[in-house]
Design an enzyme around this catalytic site. Structure first.
Site, mmCIF file in Angstrom:
data_model
loop_
_atom_site.group_PDB
_atom_site.id
_atom_site.type_symbol
_atom_site.label_atom_id
_atom_site.label_comp_id
_atom_site.label_asym_id
_atom_site.label_seq_id
_atom_site.Cartn_x
_atom_site.Cartn_y
_atom_site.Cartn_z
ATOM 1 N N ARG A 1 27.631 10.419 3.422
ATOM 2 C CA ARG A 1 25.927 10.481 3.758
ATOM 3 C C ARG A 1 25.726 10.528 5.381
ATOM 4 N NH1 ARG A 1 23.501 8.146 -0.696
ATOM 5 N NH2 ARG A 1 21.393 8.691 0.184
ATOM 6 N N PRO B 1 5.700 -9.999 0.976
ATOM 7 C CA PRO B 1 7.045 -10.867 0.499
ATOM 8 C C PRO B 1 8.029 -10.087 0.086
ATOM 9 C CG PRO B 1 5.202 -10.722 -1.301
ATOM 10 C CD PRO B 1 4.717 -10.080 -0.188
ATOM 11 N N GLU B 2 9.403 -10.160 0.494
ATOM 12 C CA GLU B 2 10.534 -9.711 0.526
ATOM 13 C C GLU B 2 11.366 -10.445 -0.496
ATOM 14 O OE1 GLU B 2 12.462 -7.313 3.158
ATOM 15 O OE2 GLU B 2 10.725 -7.229 4.739
ATOM 16 N N ARG C 1 -4.891 -8.369 -2.357
ATOM 17 C CA ARG C 1 -4.952 -6.940 -2.269
ATOM 18 C C ARG C 1 -4.762 -6.107 -3.343
ATOM 19 N NH1 ARG C 1 -2.052 -5.535 3.401
ATOM 20 N NH2 ARG C 1 -2.958 -3.646 2.669
ATOM 21 N N HIS D 1 -9.504 -14.304 -6.345
ATOM 22 C CA HIS D 1 -8.162 -13.638 -6.098
ATOM 23 C C HIS D 1 -7.152 -14.047 -7.169
ATOM 24 C CE1 HIS D 1 -10.160 -11.383 -3.137
ATOM 25 N NE2 HIS D 1 -10.465 -12.551 -2.504
#
Ligand SMILES: [Zn+2]
Length: 271
Positions: free
Chosen positions: A152, A2-3, A109, A90
């Site tokens: 940078r 998931p983002e 997980r 789960h």
């Protein structure tokens, strides 16, 4: 994995179930995920009313009227299930409301996390303390990025993944936004002109908003029992498309760097 858009969609899906409701049932079905749950989790949440929900980077926030915020992270495989017909191996954490509805955090997980943080001190909470601006917020603009990247020499892709530069961006959306902005992932961050940085900021916001809208269009599915929040399919411009044709006629390439794959078009993203 998931983002940010998945987390945002998840939070929006939890709002109709939790916002304004009192938590009548709080059940931790194990003691930890990635790290231990707060030992007083159940005591502090039971009987509390949810005053609002939000998101910071890839963390979901559930605020209560006791001055606590339950902060969740979905890790690699976490998702919330709404009104599940059964609770399985789960399903590690359950919240029930005074309306008789339930949400469970499912995480096979177990790389996710649950923390309780005093709402007033959230900005100083360790994972948030040094975080850069939200990519969808007004603070994230070309002028900001120009300052943040000044001098940078690291590749722009690595800098965009640095949570101190901008919060919550992951590999997929960085690849997509760099392609949309026509910027090479290896270009030194400090050597990108202001107009190109403006384009990059717009591209980042565009790819995130499009993904959130794609997630939102699947929200209706969450109304049914066993609805699962957090994952939806999307069409990528370059991500996962190695060897396929870019719109320009050139072939999309993949480069492996520090365990991550970078997908890019060598023609559209020359500099
Ligand atoms: Zn191209």
């Amino acid at each position: 994995m998931p983002e940010l858009p998945e987390v945002e969609t998840t939070v929006r899906g939890l709002v109709p179930v939790l916002e304004g409701r009192r938590l009548t049932r709080v059940e931790a079905r194990r003691a930890d995920l990635r790290r231990a749950f707060p030992p007083d989790l159940r005591q502090r949440l039971t009987g509390a009313a949810v005053t609002g929900l939000g998101r910071r980077a890839k963390y979901g926030l559930i605020h209560t009227d006791r001055g606590d915020t339950l902060v969740f992270h979905l890790g690699m495989s976490g998702r919330w299930r709404i009104d599940p017909s059964d609770v399985g191996a789960h399903d590690h954490f359950l919240l029930g409301t005074d309306e008789g509805r339930e949400v469970v955090l499912n995480d096979p997980r177990r790389f996710g996390s649950l923390d309780l943080v005093e709402t007033a001190t959230l900005d100083r909470w360790e994972p948030f303390a040094k975080m850069g601006p939200e990519p969808l917020g007004d603070d994230f603009a070309g002028a900001y990025l120009l300052r943040a990247l000044d001098g940078r020499s690291a590749p722009i892709k690595a800098l965009l993944l640095d949570q101190r530069v901008v919060a919550g961006l992951g590999n997929i959306y960085v690849c997509e936004a760099l392609h949309m902005a026509g910027i090479s992932p290896t270009r030194a961050g400090g050597r990108i002109s202001r107009p190109r940085l403006e384009r990059l900021v717009e591209a980042i916001k565009t790819v995130l908003v499009a993904a959130i809208e794609a997630g939102g269009s699947t929200l209706r599915d969450y109304a049914r029992p066993d609805g699962e929040l957090g994952y939806f399919s999307k069409q990528w411009r370059v991500y996962g498309r190695e060897g396929e044709s870019c719109g320009c006629g050139s072939m999309i390439r993949r480069r492996a760097d520090s365990g991550r794959s970078t997908f890019f078009c060598p023609r559209c993203q020359r500099a």
